[in-house]
Design an enzyme around this catalytic site. Structure first.
Site, PDB file in Angstrom:
ATOM      1  N   ARG A  17       0.814  -1.234   0.000  1.00 55.20           N
ATOM      2  CA  ARG A  17       0.000   0.000   0.000  1.00 55.20           C
ATOM      3  C   ARG A  17       0.842   1.276   0.000  1.00 55.20           C
ATOM      4  NH1 ARG A  17      -3.248  -3.008   3.571  1.00 55.20           N
ATOM      5  NH2 ARG A  17      -4.953  -3.956   2.431  1.00 55.20           N
ATOM      6  N   LYS A  51       3.884  11.297 -11.223  1.00 57.69           N
ATOM      7  CA  LYS A  51       3.052  10.386 -12.027  1.00 57.69           C
ATOM      8  C   LYS A  51       3.852   9.109 -12.246  1.00 57.69           C
ATOM      9  CE  LYS A  51       0.407  13.609 -14.899  1.00 57.69           C
ATOM     10  NZ  LYS A  51       0.243  14.069 -16.296  1.00 57.69           N
ATOM     11  N   GLU A  87      12.369  17.585 -24.389  1.00 56.99           N
ATOM     12  CA  GLU A  87      11.544  18.024 -23.239  1.00 56.99           C
ATOM     13  C   GLU A  87      11.975  19.422 -22.781  1.00 56.99           C
ATOM     14  OE1 GLU A  87       8.837  16.647 -22.247  1.00 56.99           O
ATOM     15  OE2 GLU A  87       8.944  14.471 -22.530  1.00 56.99           O
ATOM     16  N   LYS A  99       9.463  22.707 -14.542  1.00 51.68           N
ATOM     17  CA  LYS A  99       8.641  21.521 -14.251  1.00 51.68           C
ATOM     18  C   LYS A  99       8.189  21.521 -12.789  1.00 51.68           C
ATOM     19  CE  LYS A  99       7.016  17.210 -14.741  1.00 51.68           C
ATOM     20  NZ  LYS A  99       6.994  15.970 -15.457  1.00 51.68           N
ATOM     21  N   GLU A 135      -3.091  17.643 -11.717  1.00 48.71           N
ATOM     22  CA  GLU A 135      -3.449  18.012 -13.084  1.00 48.71           C
ATOM     23  C   GLU A 135      -4.944  18.297 -13.242  1.00 48.71           C
ATOM     24  OE1 GLU A 135      -1.123  16.087 -16.278  1.00 48.71           O
ATOM     25  OE2 GLU A 135      -2.982  16.028 -17.392  1.00 48.71           O
ATOM     26  N   ARG A 184      -1.335  22.192 -15.034  1.00 49.82           N
ATOM     27  CA  ARG A 184      -0.318  21.157 -15.243  1.00 49.82           C
ATOM     28  C   ARG A 184      -0.443  20.512 -16.637  1.00 49.82           C
ATOM     29  NH1 ARG A 184       2.028  16.200 -11.450  1.00 49.82           N
ATOM     30  NH2 ARG A 184       3.107  15.234 -13.172  1.00 49.82           N
ATOM     31  N   ASN A 204       1.644  18.635 -21.309  1.00 51.67           N
ATOM     32  CA  ASN A 204       1.293  17.625 -22.311  1.00 51.67           C
ATOM     33  C   ASN A 204       1.435  18.153 -23.736  1.00 51.67           C
ATOM     34  OD1 ASN A 204       0.723  15.876 -20.244  1.00 51.67           O
ATOM     35  ND2 ASN A 204      -1.439  16.454 -20.159  1.00 51.67           N
ATOM     36  N   HIS A 208       2.285  15.848 -26.579  1.00 53.57           N
ATOM     37  CA  HIS A 208       2.149  14.461 -26.115  1.00 53.57           C
ATOM     38  C   HIS A 208       0.940  13.719 -26.682  1.00 53.57           C
ATOM     39  CE1 HIS A 208       5.442  15.508 -23.543  1.00 53.57           C
ATOM     40  NE2 HIS A 208       5.444  14.322 -22.970  1.00 53.57           N
ATOM     41  N   HIS A 221       2.155  10.243 -28.024  1.00 55.81           N
ATOM     42  CA  HIS A 221       1.694   8.954 -27.485  1.00 55.81           C
ATOM     43  C   HIS A 221       1.111   8.091 -28.599  1.00 55.81           C
ATOM     44  CE1 HIS A 221       1.416  10.420 -23.025  1.00 55.81           C
ATOM     45  NE2 HIS A 221       2.635  10.208 -23.446  1.00 55.81           N
ATOM     46  N   HIS A 261      10.882   8.164 -26.555  1.00 57.25           N
ATOM     47  CA  HIS A 261       9.794   9.054 -26.134  1.00 57.25           C
ATOM     48  C   HIS A 261      10.100  10.515 -26.493  1.00 57.25           C
ATOM     49  CE1 HIS A 261       6.563  10.823 -23.856  1.00 57.25           C
ATOM     50  NE2 HIS A 261       7.417  11.494 -23.118  1.00 57.25           N
TER      51      HIS A 261
HETATM   52  N1  GLY Z   1       6.619  11.218 -13.638  1.00 54.39           N
HETATM   53  C1  GLY Z   1       6.417  12.288 -14.539  1.00 54.39           C
HETATM   54  C2  GLY Z   1       5.468  13.306 -14.088  1.00 54.39           C
HETATM   55  O1  GLY Z   1       4.926  13.237 -13.010  1.00 54.39           O
HETATM   56  O2  GLY Z   1       5.223  14.251 -14.818  1.00 54.39           O
END
Ligand code: GLY
Length: 366
Positions: A123, A145, A187, A229, A239, A243, A247, A250, A254, A266
């Protein structure tokens, strides 16, 4: 140098990003305070295990930290629930308890998978990001993320789980192959395009210094990208708003990655995505004329692709976007620039839909 990701809401999950040279050697001393643990699982891929992983575990032992190496085969194609399950099972077999910590040592794939293992193991256990690629240092190690790809789309299984610390050791960039360096620069171009026109001009001006790996230029690049960032993430961790500007590029990227089955890095896919999405922004009358051209030229100078691969024509990409949209029970949305350094807000939303006919025309290069 230390940059703080200051996340107060919904609970305090703030952490430091340390940027410097030789930080990997100091890791045993640096992890203890932000991420105390009885045992550390160093999760890495087959490539980084040989380069740095084994040495890092030996260093931890020298410093009387209990650490064990867990590796999986390198490559985005292995960012799967099978890898997540195998790593989790191996930690269970080795009887790692709730007092353990995870060290994610590697590029973006390692960070996302190891972070997801940490988010779900018993957990949730704490973890530290130790990015070894430029892309991971300036983007994927920051933000919390975590997750894996599934047949229905990229990153569809995952969790928000912020690291306790990010260690960006600039010394590791010396062993980075040129295509990986360029993928990271993609990036950086994104960060500049979405938030800082001066930084964009820096990337234009310092092209030679960056591509020849001059320490000052790389350090400035990493610092500015990390600041951008970290600032965006701290203001909107989950997000729900701004945020989403991260993207940019992206949605197309993707779809490209899924269509060519990850045969493209990527960062390279993000470069292609930005070139087309900036053009889409101009066609829709959102971006000032010349914006797409400037972004495209900069990406090309850094040796990044800006055209769709032949194996990913417009029709195939649209079909993939529709699948992804269905899987997310949503619509295909784009984060689009108004100008270099400024993103478009559609009311309170930082993303927007676009008529399929227009997207198709832009992807087809018409
Ligand atoms: N791990 C990438 C982000 O949170 O944007």
């Amino acid at each position: 140098m230390t940059i703080r990701v200051a996340i107060a809401e919904p609970r305090n999950t703030s952490y430091d990003i340390l940027i410097g040279r030789g930080l990997l050697a100091d890791l045993p001393a640096l992890v203890n305070a932000p991420c105390p643990a009885a045992r550390y699982a160093v999760i890495t891929d087959s490539h980084v295990a040989t380069l740095y992983g084994k040495k890092l575990v030996a260093r931890c032992h020298d410093a009387t930290l209990h650490a064990e190496l867990f590796e999986f085969p390198a490559g985005e194609a292995n960012k799967t629930r099978e890898t997540w399950a195998s790593l989790s099972d191996r930690l269970l077999q080795r009887q790692f308890g709730r007092d353990c910590g995870v060290i994610a040592l590697g590029g973006g794939v390692v960070g996302d998978v190891a972070g997801f293992v940490a988010a779900t193991y018993l957990r949730g256990v704490p973890y530290v990001q130790v990015p070894t690629t430029l892309l991971a240092m300036i983007d994927s190690s920051i933000g919390g993320k975590t997750g894996v790809d599934v047949p229905a789309g990229k990153n569809l299984l995952g969790a928000f789980h912020q690291p306790r610390l990010v260690l960006a050791d600039l010394g590791l960039l010396g062993t980075l192959p040129a295509p990986q360096l360029a993928a990271g620069v993609a990036e950086a171009v994104k960060h500049a395009a979405i938030a800082d026109a001066d930084y964009f001009a820096f990337l234009e001006r310092e092209h030679d210094a960056v591509t020849t790996g001059q320490p000052d230029a790389l350090e400035q690049l990493v610092r500015r990208s990390v600041e951008i960032k970290a600032g965006v993430v701290a203001a909107d961790e989950r997000e729900t708003g701004r945020r989403a500007i991260l993207n940019f590029g992206h949605t197309v990227a993707h779809a490209v990655e899924a269509t060519v089955k990850f045969a493209v890095l990527h960062g390279a896919a993000v470069a292609i995505g930005m070139a087309y999405e900036a053009r889409l922004a101009e066609v829709l009358g959102i971006a000032a004329a010349g914006t797409a051209d400037r972004i495209r030229k900069l990406l090309e100078r850094y040796g990044l692709p800006v055209e769709l691969p032949k194996s990913a024509p417009a029709d195939a990409l649209l079909a993939t976007m529709q699948l992804d949209k269905k899987a997310r029970a949503g619509t295909v949305r784009f984060a689009l620039p108004e100008a270099v350094g400024r993103m478009h807000a559609d009311g309170s939303s930082w993303t927007m839909t676009a008529p399929e006919r227009v997207v198709r025309e832009v992807l087809a290069g018409r």
